[in-house]
Scaffold this motif. Structure first.
Motif, short mmCIF file in Angstrom:
data_model
loop_
_atom_site.label_atom_id
_atom_site.label_comp_id
_atom_site.label_asym_id
_atom_site.label_seq_id
_atom_site.Cartn_x
_atom_site.Cartn_y
_atom_site.Cartn_z
N ILE A 187 44.66 13.11 56.44
CA ILE A 187 44.06 14.06 55.46
C ILE A 187 43.59 15.69 56.01
O ILE A 187 44.83 16.11 54.99
CB ILE A 187 43.23 13.51 54.92
CG1 ILE A 187 43.03 12.46 54.03
CG2 ILE A 187 42.38 14.93 53.85
CD1 ILE A 187 41.50 11.38 53.83
N GLY A 188 43.60 15.80 56.80
CA GLY A 188 43.43 16.77 57.30
C GLY A 188 45.01 18.03 57.78
O GLY A 188 45.55 19.24 57.12
N PHE A 189 45.48 16.82 58.23
CA PHE A 189 47.04 16.95 58.36
C PHE A 189 48.02 17.68 57.25
O PHE A 189 48.70 18.40 56.80
CB PHE A 189 47.95 16.14 59.13
CG PHE A 189 49.48 16.98 59.58
CD1 PHE A 189 49.65 17.04 60.94
CD2 PHE A 189 50.27 15.90 58.79
CE1 PHE A 189 51.44 17.68 60.54
CE2 PHE A 189 51.46 15.93 58.62
CZ PHE A 189 52.03 17.22 60.00
N LEU A 190 47.52 16.39 56.35
CA LEU A 190 48.56 16.86 55.00
C LEU A 190 48.11 17.83 54.27
O LEU A 190 48.41 18.60 53.00
CB LEU A 190 47.97 15.35 53.95
CG LEU A 190 48.48 14.07 54.85
CD1 LEU A 190 48.54 13.15 53.68
CD2 LEU A 190 50.04 14.10 54.74
N VAL A 191 46.41 17.76 54.22
CA VAL A 191 46.29 19.33 53.56
C VAL A 191 46.69 20.38 54.53
O VAL A 191 47.15 21.36 53.14
CB VAL A 191 44.16 19.29 53.34
CG1 VAL A 191 44.11 20.36 53.34
CG2 VAL A 191 43.90 18.79 52.71
N ALA A 192 46.56 20.89 55.61
CA ALA A 192 47.11 21.95 56.28
C ALA A 192 48.69 22.32 55.82
O ALA A 192 49.17 23.45 55.71
CB ALA A 192 47.24 21.46 58.38
N VAL A 193 49.67 20.96 55.66
CA VAL A 193 51.14 21.11 55.67
C VAL A 193 51.08 21.17 53.76
O VAL A 193 51.96 22.39 54.02
CB VAL A 193 51.73 20.03 56.12
CG1 VAL A 193 52.80 19.65 54.93
CG2 VAL A 193 51.88 19.19 57.30
N ALA A 194 50.44 20.50 53.37
CA ALA A 194 50.19 21.26 51.75
C ALA A 194 49.81 22.73 51.59
O ALA A 194 50.61 23.82 51.03
CB ALA A 194 49.29 20.47 50.69
N ALA A 195 49.18 23.29 52.44
CA ALA A 195 48.78 24.74 52.28
C ALA A 195 49.68 25.76 52.51
O ALA A 195 50.00 26.73 52.29
CB ALA A 195 47.33 25.34 53.42
N ILE A 196 50.86 25.35 53.49
CA ILE A 196 51.68 25.68 54.06
C ILE A 196 52.62 25.97 52.97
O ILE A 196 53.09 26.92 52.72
CB ILE A 196 52.23 25.41 56.33
CG1 ILE A 196 50.83 25.68 56.72
CG2 ILE A 196 53.58 25.65 56.13
CD1 ILE A 196 51.35 25.03 58.13
N ILE A 218 55.84 29.40 49.53
CA ILE A 218 56.57 29.29 47.61
C ILE A 218 55.56 30.32 46.96
O ILE A 218 56.55 31.24 46.53
CB ILE A 218 56.02 28.26 47.16
CG1 ILE A 218 56.29 26.67 47.83
CG2 ILE A 218 55.74 28.37 45.20
CD1 ILE A 218 56.31 25.45 46.76
N ARG A 219 54.76 30.73 47.55
CA ARG A 219 53.94 31.96 46.87
C ARG A 219 54.79 33.11 47.41
O ARG A 219 54.66 34.33 46.46
CB ARG A 219 52.74 31.60 47.56
CG ARG A 219 51.78 32.75 47.02
CD ARG A 219 50.95 33.56 45.51
NE ARG A 219 50.77 31.92 45.04
CZ ARG A 219 49.50 32.37 43.94
NH1 ARG A 219 50.20 33.03 43.38
NH2 ARG A 219 49.57 31.14 43.59
N LEU A 220 55.04 33.33 48.82
CA LEU A 220 55.49 34.71 49.45
C LEU A 220 57.35 34.48 49.28
O LEU A 220 57.85 35.46 48.70
CB LEU A 220 55.27 34.58 51.13
CG LEU A 220 54.01 34.55 51.53
CD1 LEU A 220 54.87 34.23 52.47
CD2 LEU A 220 53.74 35.65 51.17
N VAL A 221 57.96 33.36 48.96
CA VAL A 221 59.53 33.41 48.62
C VAL A 221 59.24 33.97 46.65
O VAL A 221 60.04 34.67 46.79
CB VAL A 221 60.14 31.87 48.55
CG1 VAL A 221 61.55 32.01 47.97
CG2 VAL A 221 60.25 31.66 49.76
N LYS A 222 58.33 33.48 45.94
CA LYS A 222 58.74 33.91 44.98
C LYS A 222 57.41 35.42 44.61
O LYS A 222 58.30 36.21 43.03
CB LYS A 222 57.66 32.46 43.89
CG LYS A 222 58.70 31.30 43.86
CD LYS A 222 57.95 31.19 42.54
CE LYS A 222 58.13 29.38 42.17
NZ LYS A 222 57.54 28.96 40.85
#
Length: 132
Positions: free
Chosen positions: A69-78, A83-87
């Motif tokens: 779960i921690g790995f999935l949360v970290a991947v989602a945050a990255i 996406i935020r930086l690209v937009k």
């Protein structure tokens, strides 16, 4: 915010209650026998102590689930950060209804009934684990 609270509760549960339970069920003895790679000795241990093996297996299952779960949360945050930086969007934060004065922020956060109960509870849990 509910997900972060639930994740925090889950981490504390695994680190305090389940770890203490696994240690009470001779987890280190099981690990030492498993490292010897002697199938007969391991079979004897499992048949003599099935409840220990069950508790230890549950602990490792929950621990590895938490890591996943921690790995999935970290991947989602990255991914969301990229996406935020690209937009090139500026993050939006809502202003609270009540603004805490600058000099009272630390006092307001630390000296309230919920925080005092939380600190006392975890101090008791640490002391219990030290003497268990």
């Amino acid at each position: 915010i509910i997900y972060t609270i639930l994740l925090h509760m889950f981490v504390n549960f695994v680190g305090s209650f389940l770890a203490l339970l696994a240690m009470q069920h001779d987890m280190m003895g099981f690990v030492e026998i498993a490292q010897q790679q002697d199938v007969e000795l391991l079979t004897e241990y499992i048949s003599a102590n099935p409840e220990n093996v069950l508790v230890i297996g549950l602990y490792w299952l929950v621990l590895y689930s938490l890591l996943g779960i921690g790995f999935l949360v970290a991947v989602a945050a990255i991914v969301l950060l990229i996406i935020r930086l690209v937009k090139k969007e500026k993050p939006l934060f809502d202003r609270g209804e009540i603004t805490i004065p600058w000099g009272r922020k630390l006092f307001t956060v630390l000296v309230n009934p919920g925080m005092i109960i939380y600190i006392l509870f975890w101090l008791v849990m640490m002391i219990v684990q030290l003497f268990a």
